[in-house]
Design a protein around this motif. Structure first.
Motif, PDB file in Angstrom:
ATOM      1  N   PHE A  89       0.811  -1.244   0.080  1.00 56.53           N
ATOM      2  CA  PHE A  89       0.037  -0.214  -0.040  1.00 56.53           C
ATOM      3  C   PHE A  89       0.786   1.252  -0.070  1.00 56.53           C
ATOM      4  N   LEU A  90       2.113   1.147   0.170  1.00 50.05           N
ATOM      5  CA  LEU A  90       2.852   2.341   0.096  1.00 50.05           C
ATOM      6  C   LEU A  90       2.980   3.117  -0.959  1.00 50.05           C
ATOM      7  N   PRO A  91       3.026   2.607  -2.297  1.00 48.82           N
ATOM      8  CA  PRO A  91       2.931   3.551  -3.334  1.00 48.82           C
ATOM      9  C   PRO A  91       1.607   4.214  -3.541  1.00 48.82           C
ATOM     10  N   LEU A  92       0.342   3.600  -3.192  1.00 49.28           N
ATOM     11  CA  LEU A  92      -0.906   4.307  -2.869  1.00 49.28           C
ATOM     12  C   LEU A  92      -0.858   5.543  -2.108  1.00 49.28           C
ATOM     13  N   ILE A  93      -0.358   5.171  -0.914  1.00 48.93           N
ATOM     14  CA  ILE A  93      -0.387   6.168   0.152  1.00 48.93           C
ATOM     15  C   ILE A  93       0.538   7.215  -0.307  1.00 48.93           C
ATOM     16  N   ASP A  94       1.781   7.135  -0.926  1.00 48.90           N
ATOM     17  CA  ASP A  94       2.624   7.973  -1.285  1.00 48.90           C
ATOM     18  C   ASP A  94       1.915   8.753  -2.337  1.00 48.90           C
ATOM     19  N   GLU A  95       1.107   8.341  -3.270  1.00 49.75           N
ATOM     20  CA  GLU A  95       0.413   9.022  -4.658  1.00 49.75           C
ATOM     21  C   GLU A  95      -0.659  10.022  -3.901  1.00 49.75           C
ATOM     22  N   THR A  96      -1.269   9.258  -2.936  1.00 46.04           N
ATOM     23  CA  THR A  96      -2.554  10.041  -2.106  1.00 46.04           C
ATOM     24  C   THR A  96      -1.994  11.454  -1.643  1.00 46.04           C
ATOM     25  N   VAL A  97      -0.821  11.372  -1.204  1.00 50.08           N
ATOM     26  CA  VAL A  97      -0.207  12.521  -0.719  1.00 50.08           C
ATOM     27  C   VAL A  97       0.516  13.388  -1.579  1.00 50.08           C
ATOM     28  N   GLN A  98       1.109  12.878  -2.843  1.00 48.88           N
ATOM     29  CA  GLN A  98       1.658  13.794  -3.905  1.00 48.88           C
ATOM     30  C   GLN A  98       0.524  14.544  -4.573  1.00 48.88           C
ATOM     31  N   LYS A  99      -0.815  14.013  -4.691  1.00 47.99           N
ATOM     32  CA  LYS A  99      -1.757  14.415  -5.306  1.00 47.99           C
ATOM     33  C   LYS A  99      -2.083  15.709  -4.647  1.00 47.99           C
ATOM     34  N   ILE A 100      -2.129  16.264  -3.345  1.00 44.50           N
ATOM     35  CA  ILE A 100      -2.736  17.106  -2.897  1.00 44.50           C
ATOM     36  C   ILE A 100      -1.872  18.272  -3.060  1.00 44.50           C
ATOM     37  N   TYR A 101      -0.455  18.152  -3.379  1.00 49.74           N
ATOM     38  CA  TYR A 101       0.635  19.159  -4.078  1.00 49.74           C
ATOM     39  C   TYR A 101       0.098  19.587  -5.266  1.00 49.74           C
ATOM     40  N   GLU A 102      -0.778  19.192  -5.975  1.00 53.52           N
ATOM     41  CA  GLU A 102      -1.355  19.659  -7.232  1.00 53.52           C
ATOM     42  C   GLU A 102      -2.895  19.750  -7.646  1.00 53.52           C
ATOM     43  N   ILE A 103      -3.701  19.044  -6.667  1.00 52.30           N
ATOM     44  CA  ILE A 103      -5.046  19.178  -6.870  1.00 52.30           C
ATOM     45  C   ILE A 103      -5.528  19.156  -5.348  1.00 52.30           C
ATOM     46  N   GLU A 104      -6.708  20.137  -5.360  1.00 57.83           N
ATOM     47  CA  GLU A 104      -7.440  20.259  -3.966  1.00 57.83           C
ATOM     48  C   GLU A 104      -7.896  18.876  -3.623  1.00 57.83           C
ATOM     49  N   PRO A 105      -7.603  18.529  -2.243  1.00 56.91           N
ATOM     50  CA  PRO A 105      -8.141  17.242  -1.848  1.00 56.91           C
ATOM     51  C   PRO A 105      -9.405  16.846  -2.184  1.00 56.91           C
ATOM     52  N   LYS A 106     -10.519  17.876  -2.248  1.00 60.18           N
ATOM     53  CA  LYS A 106     -11.672  17.795  -2.532  1.00 60.18           C
ATOM     54  C   LYS A 106     -12.014  17.131  -3.936  1.00 60.18           C
ATOM     55  N   ALA A 107     -11.062  17.544  -4.679  1.00 64.51           N
ATOM     56  CA  ALA A 107     -11.065  17.115  -6.270  1.00 64.51           C
ATOM     57  C   ALA A 107     -10.327  15.723  -6.424  1.00 64.51           C
ATOM     58  N   ALA A 108      -9.657  15.417  -5.426  1.00 61.00           N
ATOM     59  CA  ALA A 108      -8.858  14.236  -5.612  1.00 61.00           C
ATOM     60  C   ALA A 108      -9.609  13.215  -5.194  1.00 61.00           C
ATOM     61  N   GLN A 109     -10.843  13.306  -4.583  1.00 59.32           N
ATOM     62  CA  GLN A 109     -11.333  12.098  -3.997  1.00 59.32           C
ATOM     63  C   GLN A 109     -11.765  11.118  -4.942  1.00 59.32           C
ATOM     64  N   THR A 110     -11.342   9.735  -4.474  1.00 59.24           N
ATOM     65  CA  THR A 110     -11.881   8.744  -5.308  1.00 59.24           C
ATOM     66  C   THR A 110     -12.460   7.668  -4.310  1.00 59.24           C
ATOM     67  N   GLY A 111     -12.777   6.546  -4.921  1.00 57.95           N
ATOM     68  CA  GLY A 111     -13.218   5.399  -3.947  1.00 57.95           C
ATOM     69  C   GLY A 111     -14.910   5.238  -4.150  1.00 57.95           C
ATOM     70  N   PRO A 112     -15.317   4.107  -3.385  1.00 56.38           N
ATOM     71  CA  PRO A 112     -16.491   3.640  -3.576  1.00 56.38           C
ATOM     72  C   PRO A 112     -17.502   4.801  -2.856  1.00 56.38           C
ATOM     73  N   ALA A 113     -17.201   5.466  -2.012  1.00 56.59           N
ATOM     74  CA  ALA A 113     -18.322   6.411  -1.336  1.00 56.59           C
ATOM     75  C   ALA A 113     -18.576   7.717  -2.302  1.00 56.59           C
ATOM     76  N   VAL A 114     -17.610   8.424  -2.893  1.00 56.52           N
ATOM     77  CA  VAL A 114     -17.915   9.305  -3.700  1.00 56.52           C
ATOM     78  C   VAL A 114     -18.496   9.171  -4.933  1.00 56.52           C
ATOM     79  N   ARG A 115     -18.469   7.715  -5.373  1.00 53.66           N
ATOM     80  CA  ARG A 115     -18.943   7.027  -6.625  1.00 53.66           C
ATOM     81  C   ARG A 115     -20.431   6.819  -6.135  1.00 53.66           C
TER      82      ARG A 115
END
Lengths: 249, 249
Positions: A189-215
């Motif tokens: 899960f470490l690459p996934l966790i790294d990417e989750t953090v890398q994303k918020i350097y470029e995208i607002e967390p609200k726009a970066a949300q993925t997963g079953p709940a937001v779908r």
């Protein structure tokens, strides 16, 4: 200037180390836990005591919030500056006739983990311009990121940090509990966790949300609830409810 | 080998891109959203359609879980392999007479964020050795991290990922909501967030826990509850309860 650090926990250790590494001499590290204080003092080659508090110009109290007031009473001197490092206490909690300030490093400190002190944001609140200048000068020797903050603002900085750090780490603990239970290596899960953090350097967390709940993927949400129990199930429900509310699902 | 990707969302886009970047030719990208499919096809210079599904040896279905079954019925061919990319669906959800497999990339995909595909763990489940070998070969051209996984295990991998990624990102959203409300730049928290993740490379998350809940600092917990409301307050209470339970406080 004589500086004394009071405490022997994670913050005391890392602040003392940051001072020593930046050639700011420490007159003493003082703390009730004799063994821990001696250990830090030995590593950093600074004087230490659990009984006699050294005379100083600046005392930096790095103890848990519950103990700050009691510890601050140990300082009977008046012509000195006393600071605490808490995110949630007003500087007025310091119970002596000395000058009082807040010196708040925004970071998560664990003794066994090395840190890049140069990136830690420091938030300073002082009674007067002179003390402010002194504390800015000191913090600036450690970090490039030194700012002023009122108590009102500092409370919210600390609260934000609890969500962005303490709760995030607890999610890692619960996640690892789930993967451990199925003998799935947490390293996956470490690459996934790294990417989750890398994303918020470029995208607002609200726009970066993925997963079953937001779908609003009801089938997956129900499947997952069947796989969970106790606290992890409670977290699952609470987080999904909050995600659905945020995205008006 | 003729390969077709079906879908036009985040996973379809990034998988197609990973294939093209690794010189694996794609016969077509097919999807109902004509505009999105055309956009991806144009960027990656591959054929596309929203009406005529190309004849292929391998179909990779990258649509939301709710649509996988319906989409799988579009493939009438029998002598081919069809895979889906879902973390939570059995391969048997695919509703045709072709061979069926699961091809699950463990990552969070957003179109606007570039990705290092070489680090994505791929989990593969196939009906027979030949298909397994084919899919391993394909995934290995993209990533160094290709593994086999049963459906039972994959469900738990996905569930762990929801905690370690989706919920973590939502905490960042709620944290930013708090800091925004006080006009505190969220950038202040990035070193803290980085360190929170760096720590778990060296320390078990359970041992790395810091913050008021694990210290059982009742004063701070009460102060924070007064500053919060609605979903953020619910998250605060649920997470603190879970932390206290984990550390038997």
């Amino acid at each position: 200037m004589q500086i004394v650090i009071i405490g022997s926990g994670n913050v005391a250790y890392h602040l003392a180390k940051a001072f020593v590494l930046n050639n700011i001499p420490l007159a003493q590290i003082f703390g009730r836990n004799e063994k821990e204080v001696a250990k830090i003092a030995e590593e950093l080659k600074i004087p230490h005591s659990s009984e006699h508090l050294e005379d100083a110009d600046l005392y930096i109290i790095c103890v848990s919030d519950n103990s700050v007031e009691d510890v601050s009473k140990l300082i009977s001197k008046k012509d000195c500056l006393v600071v605490h490092t808490s995110g949630s206490l007003p500087k007025e909690i310091l119970a002596g006739e000395y000058r009082k300030s807040s010196f708040y490093p925004l970071q998560t400190f664990s003794k066994s983990k090395e840190l890049d002190y140069g990136k830690i944001p420091f938030f300073i609140e002082a009674e007067n311009e002179e003390d402010k200048k002194l504390l800015f000068g000191l913090a600036s020797k450690i970090s490039k990121n030194v700012m002023e903050s009122t108590y009102e603002k500092r409370k919210y900085i600390h609260l934000t940090a609890v969500f962005a750090c303490n709760f995030v780490n607890h999610l890692f603990s619960r996640a690892k509990e789930i993967s451990d239970s199925q003998e799935i290596p947490f390293d996956y899960f470490l690459p996934l966790i790294d990417e989750t953090v890398q994303k918020i350097y470029e995208i607002e967390p609200k726009a970066a949300q993925t997963g079953p709940a937001v779908r609003n993927d009801v089938r997956v949400l129900e499947l997952h609830e069947q796989l969970l129990k106790d606290e992890s199930l409670e977290i699952y429900k609470t987080m999904n409810h909050s995600i659905k509310k945020m995205y008006e699902l």
